[in-house]
Design a protein around this motif. Sequence first.
Motif, PDB file in Angstrom:
ATOM      1  N   LYS A 287       8.803  -4.326   1.959  1.00  0.00           N
ATOM      2  CA  LYS A 287       7.531  -3.862   2.642  1.00  0.00           C
ATOM      3  C   LYS A 287       7.915  -3.336   4.050  1.00  0.00           C
ATOM      4  CE  LYS A 287       3.111  -4.480   4.024  1.00  0.00           C
ATOM      5  NZ  LYS A 287       1.606  -4.589   3.033  1.00  0.00           N
ATOM      6  N   ASN A 288       9.163  -4.149   4.464  1.00  0.00           N
ATOM      7  CA  ASN A 288       9.968  -3.744   6.013  1.00  0.00           C
ATOM      8  C   ASN A 288      10.452  -2.359   5.748  1.00  0.00           C
ATOM      9  OD1 ASN A 288       9.196  -5.838   7.237  1.00  0.00           O
ATOM     10  ND2 ASN A 288      11.266  -6.799   7.118  1.00  0.00           N
ATOM     11  N   ILE A 289      11.088  -1.995   4.598  1.00  0.00           N
ATOM     12  CA  ILE A 289      11.550  -0.763   4.328  1.00  0.00           C
ATOM     13  C   ILE A 289      10.342   0.466   4.534  1.00  0.00           C
ATOM     14  CG2 ILE A 289      12.475   1.028   2.854  1.00  0.00           C
ATOM     15  CD1 ILE A 289      14.137  -1.664   1.675  1.00  0.00           C
ATOM     16  N   GLY A 290       9.313   0.321   3.942  1.00  0.00           N
ATOM     17  CA  GLY A 290       8.143   1.207   4.006  1.00  0.00           C
ATOM     18  C   GLY A 290       7.736   1.213   5.645  1.00  0.00           C
ATOM     19  N   ILE A 291       7.532   0.150   6.226  1.00  0.00           N
ATOM     20  CA  ILE A 291       7.180   0.318   7.593  1.00  0.00           C
ATOM     21  C   ILE A 291       8.148   1.080   8.526  1.00  0.00           C
ATOM     22  CG2 ILE A 291       6.614  -1.269   9.645  1.00  0.00           C
ATOM     23  CD1 ILE A 291       5.934  -3.492   7.806  1.00  0.00           C
TER      24      ILE A 291
ATOM     25  N   ASP B 179       5.001   3.258  -2.116  1.00  0.00           N
ATOM     26  CA  ASP B 179       5.063   2.028  -2.799  1.00  0.00           C
ATOM     27  C   ASP B 179       5.641   0.831  -1.989  1.00  0.00           C
ATOM     28  OD1 ASP B 179       4.784   3.640  -5.177  1.00  0.00           O
ATOM     29  OD2 ASP B 179       6.950   3.773  -5.429  1.00  0.00           O
ATOM     30  N   ALA B 180       6.697   0.963  -1.190  1.00  0.00           N
ATOM     31  CA  ALA B 180       6.898  -0.110  -0.208  1.00  0.00           C
ATOM     32  C   ALA B 180       5.708  -0.579   0.426  1.00  0.00           C
ATOM     33  CB  ALA B 180       8.102   0.374   0.666  1.00  0.00           C
ATOM     34  N   LEU B 181       4.800   0.487   1.172  1.00  0.00           N
ATOM     35  CA  LEU B 181       3.704  -0.107   2.099  1.00  0.00           C
ATOM     36  C   LEU B 181       2.739  -0.967   1.074  1.00  0.00           C
ATOM     37  CD1 LEU B 181       3.597   3.043   4.256  1.00  0.00           C
ATOM     38  CD2 LEU B 181       4.176   0.511   4.993  1.00  0.00           C
ATOM     39  N   ARG B 182       2.591  -0.633   0.012  1.00  0.00           N
ATOM     40  CA  ARG B 182       1.579  -1.218  -1.016  1.00  0.00           C
ATOM     41  C   ARG B 182       2.054  -2.655  -1.167  1.00  0.00           C
ATOM     42  NH1 ARG B 182       1.114   3.915  -3.759  1.00  0.00           N
ATOM     43  NH2 ARG B 182      -1.003   5.124  -2.835  1.00  0.00           N
ATOM     44  N   SER B 183       3.475  -2.822  -1.285  1.00  0.00           N
ATOM     45  CA  SER B 183       4.109  -3.993  -1.642  1.00  0.00           C
ATOM     46  C   SER B 183       3.705  -5.251  -0.709  1.00  0.00           C
ATOM     47  CB  SER B 183       5.499  -3.994  -1.979  1.00  0.00           C
ATOM     48  OG  SER B 183       6.240  -3.785  -0.648  1.00  0.00           O
TER      49      SER B 183
ATOM     50  N   SER C  18      17.684   2.814   0.543  1.00  0.00           N
ATOM     51  CA  SER C  18      17.234   4.014   0.852  1.00  0.00           C
ATOM     52  C   SER C  18      16.528   4.934  -0.013  1.00  0.00           C
ATOM     53  CB  SER C  18      18.594   4.721   1.185  1.00  0.00           C
ATOM     54  OG  SER C  18      19.080   5.276   0.125  1.00  0.00           O
ATOM     55  N   ARG C  19      16.350   4.444  -1.229  1.00  0.00           N
ATOM     56  CA  ARG C  19      15.628   5.380  -2.432  1.00  0.00           C
ATOM     57  C   ARG C  19      14.409   4.817  -2.349  1.00  0.00           C
ATOM     58  NH1 ARG C  19      17.873   9.553  -1.268  1.00  0.00           N
ATOM     59  NH2 ARG C  19      16.526  10.599  -3.000  1.00  0.00           N
ATOM     60  N   THR C  20      13.939   3.845  -1.808  1.00  0.00           N
ATOM     61  CA  THR C  20      12.522   3.269  -1.852  1.00  0.00           C
ATOM     62  C   THR C  20      11.485   4.138  -1.241  1.00  0.00           C
ATOM     63  OG1 THR C  20      13.391   0.994  -1.221  1.00  0.00           O
ATOM     64  CG2 THR C  20      11.179   1.132  -1.132  1.00  0.00           C
ATOM     65  N   GLU C  21      10.577   4.409  -2.248  1.00  0.00           N
ATOM     66  CA  GLU C  21       9.341   5.196  -1.794  1.00  0.00           C
ATOM     67  C   GLU C  21       8.523   4.589  -0.750  1.00  0.00           C
ATOM     68  OE1 GLU C  21       9.075   8.511  -2.264  1.00  0.00           O
ATOM     69  OE2 GLU C  21      10.657   8.546  -3.562  1.00  0.00           O
ATOM     70  N   PRO C  22       8.414   5.035   0.513  1.00  0.00           N
ATOM     71  CA  PRO C  22       7.599   4.391   1.405  1.00  0.00           C
ATOM     72  C   PRO C  22       6.150   4.226   0.920  1.00  0.00           C
ATOM     73  CG  PRO C  22       7.864   6.891   1.865  1.00  0.00           C
ATOM     74  CD  PRO C  22       8.892   6.592   0.731  1.00  0.00           C
TER      75      PRO C  22
ATOM     76  N   ALA D 241      11.880   5.903  10.385  1.00  0.00           N
ATOM     77  CA  ALA D 241      13.402   5.826   9.709  1.00  0.00           C
ATOM     78  C   ALA D 241      13.781   6.943   8.717  1.00  0.00           C
ATOM     79  CB  ALA D 241      13.435   4.370   9.361  1.00  0.00           C
ATOM     80  N   SER D 242      14.701   7.531   8.640  1.00  0.00           N
ATOM     81  CA  SER D 242      15.168   8.214   7.574  1.00  0.00           C
ATOM     82  C   SER D 242      15.753   7.522   6.663  1.00  0.00           C
ATOM     83  CB  SER D 242      16.144   9.453   7.898  1.00  0.00           C
ATOM     84  OG  SER D 242      17.378   8.779   8.515  1.00  0.00           O
ATOM     85  N   ARG D 243      15.994   7.875   5.260  1.00  0.00           N
ATOM     86  CA  ARG D 243      16.615   7.346   4.171  1.00  0.00           C
ATOM     87  C   ARG D 243      18.315   6.930   4.645  1.00  0.00           C
ATOM     88  NH1 ARG D 243      13.457   7.579  -0.260  1.00  0.00           N
ATOM     89  NH2 ARG D 243      11.840   9.117  -0.503  1.00  0.00           N
ATOM     90  N   PHE D 244      18.738   7.801   5.465  1.00  0.00           N
ATOM     91  CA  PHE D 244      20.055   7.452   5.751  1.00  0.00           C
ATOM     92  C   PHE D 244      20.165   6.268   6.863  1.00  0.00           C
ATOM     93  CE2 PHE D 244      24.035   8.759   8.246  1.00  0.00           C
ATOM     94  CZ  PHE D 244      24.991   8.351   7.350  1.00  0.00           C
ATOM     95  N   ASP D 245      19.034   6.376   7.744  1.00  0.00           N
ATOM     96  CA  ASP D 245      18.966   5.170   8.546  1.00  0.00           C
ATOM     97  C   ASP D 245      18.811   3.801   7.804  1.00  0.00           C
ATOM     98  OD1 ASP D 245      19.172   6.324  11.226  1.00  0.00           O
ATOM     99  OD2 ASP D 245      16.889   6.838  10.699  1.00  0.00           O
ATOM    100  N   ILE D 246      18.112   3.949   6.835  1.00  0.00           N
ATOM    101  CA  ILE D 246      17.633   2.644   5.858  1.00  0.00           C
ATOM    102  C   ILE D 246      18.999   2.212   5.314  1.00  0.00           C
ATOM    103  CG2 ILE D 246      16.553   1.659   3.954  1.00  0.00           C
ATOM    104  CD1 ILE D 246      14.593   2.160   6.114  1.00  0.00           C
ATOM    105  N   PHE D 247      19.969   3.234   4.537  1.00  0.00           N
ATOM    106  CA  PHE D 247      21.241   3.145   4.140  1.00  0.00           C
ATOM    107  C   PHE D 247      21.968   2.509   5.036  1.00  0.00           C
ATOM    108  CE2 PHE D 247      25.576   4.380   3.238  1.00  0.00           C
ATOM    109  CZ  PHE D 247      25.521   4.048   1.693  1.00  0.00           C
TER     110      PHE D 247
END
Lengths: 442, 237
Positions: free
Chosen positions: A330-334, A437-441, A431-435, A340-346
């Motif tokens: 969920k945090n990744i989605g937020i 999907d993540a926000l719905r989790s 980093s490959r998480t779909e935002p 945040a870009s995918r690279f930022d998450i990575f």
Amino acid sequence: MNQRDLFIISFRFIRVRFLESLMVVLGLALGVAIISSLFSLARAYNYEMETQSNNPEQREIRVESNTGLSLLPGNKSPALKIVDTQRKKVIFTVSELVKARKACPDVEDGYISFGTRFSVTDTSALSRSEIKNFECKMVSPEYFTANNMEIAVGSIFTESDIHSANSVIVLDKKLATKLFPDEDSSIIGKNITLSSPISGGNLTFTVIGVLKYKNTGVTATDPTGNSGTAYCPYTLSLQYRSQKGLDTLSFSVPDIKRLKKAVYQLNNYFSSQYGINSILIHSSLDWEKDQKRVIIPIFSIITLFVGAGLLMASMNILNLMLARIARQKKNIGIMMAIGASRFDIFKLFLTESLTLGVMGGVLGCFIAFLLSWLLQLLLSPAGTGGGGPQLDVIRGAGPEISVTFSIMAVALLLTLILNAVFGIYPAYKASRTEPTDALRSE
Amino acid sequence: MIKLENAGKNYDLGAVKVAALKNINLLIEKGEFVSIMGPSGSGKSSLLHILGLLDKPTSGTYKLENYEVISLSDKELSRIRNQHFGFVFQSFNLFSEFNALDNVIMPMIYAKVSSKERKEKAKGLLASMGLEHRMYHFPNMLSGGEQQRVAIARSLANNPDLILADEPTGNLPSHMGAKILEILDKLNKESVTLIMVTHNEKIGRCGKRMIRLKDGEIVSDQVIKNRTNPLTDLQGE
């Protein structure tokens, strides 16, 4: 996002999941500690081997007549030695020393040396001595130069002593102090009556010299213990023998690195003179080989276990990081929603993994210090005996078992590399998480 | 300016393909307050996610200020989300690990605003939401209304041009919901474009324009004549 912010955010996530983070840190810390301790042990062993190689005795090569056969092929020390009566015994001459030296460029000195043990029989003259017996080396004068031995008082044997097989004796400082605790220069000229197998009875020796004290390092296999050594003209031994030749010649190399070459050259020379298999060549290479035969498998097994343990710890990190990411979905989605870009998450998850790695590494170094201290205690020379000469080598190096900065750096680097390798996949997965999907989790 | 042309979104669920959105044609100008309404499963959230660049349409085009969104890289999309868009969610979606102030600071970290400046700005935003006394409280110490106000403050961190609100009052009691809608309305008056998803007719009427979705298609798109006043019409609902 700059590095400082990246670190602060990852540190907060670590702090919030304290128990989980602690497990990862402890796993890594143990890995670093065990690797550091193993490196320290290996370093101590190498140091000891080096000390041994600096010992003049380790630079000695002995050429002997080969009269024995082993019961089992390849077994160097058979329980039962069978004498091959058919084989002709090689008898060397003194001139062989000069010839061999000329033929072998890596050999520096040639001398005669063989040992025996003397027992003190003249107790009245040596009333305060506690020494009952000691080792005596029957040598030629070149022995002293080859082994860098210097005289402190008196002199060494002369050619005339050798020629006439005079009953003269040179003591090393340790033995001189033990035999004559109250005297110094007045030792010279004193007589000692000793019993030796070479004469089959008592023989009176005149002390002609005392050698300077020289610390030759720890000799794990030295049977003389702490009593010291005496030196006599080798010819003295020959006159009591039925056989009037030499069956052993000794050579030395200036540098231990030239030992292997020198052994090869001497083997070639004597084989060409007396035939293949007529002579045996012994050097510290045999000792080293024996040491390695025991130590290497031990270290290999320890390394294997440590490697497996570290791999398991790394797999554990992989699993923990994957579980962390699942919980942080969920945090990744937020984060993605707020920019945040995918690279930022990575970067964030890799930083988290590396931060855990550094924390584990630092803690591991502290544990390593503790482990090396324990190893030092267990393997110190003052510790209990047993375990054979191989363990004595490590034991002798007790004070040298310490975790140095270079060892810590290597262990830390290894752990960080492993941590990075096993942290990359979870970070990539995050980093490959779909935002959406993540926000719905939840 | 937001322009969707024949936009569609299909979800591939293995054997079944679900069309969440079909042939969406939409033009939203700067300063609008658009309510997107429809029953559950009508595609409201999918449309909002596409508009908010969190997802891409599987067909059609999406132009944002004449830039074709589909061709933009992840880095460019994230920069737009960060500096031009703000999100307000039904379940607030605050970071439970951070206090209110740090939650508001987060988007500014990605925008590389200096440490001092972002802290000052976050404090100002929280104060404007009436939360000056709650800055160092963690989300679990705040009421739903307070959490949503923190979320709105966070969405305003980088002065966005567009705020996308997904059921912003869905988890709030009516008096708190009214306050949130009042804040959003005020932001719209300050020329921030607003797109709000809701299934509540009365709340939907707070906007200036209402788009109704059914089975992934726009069934109506009309200007709201009798707008709901959050302050007077929603109190006590």
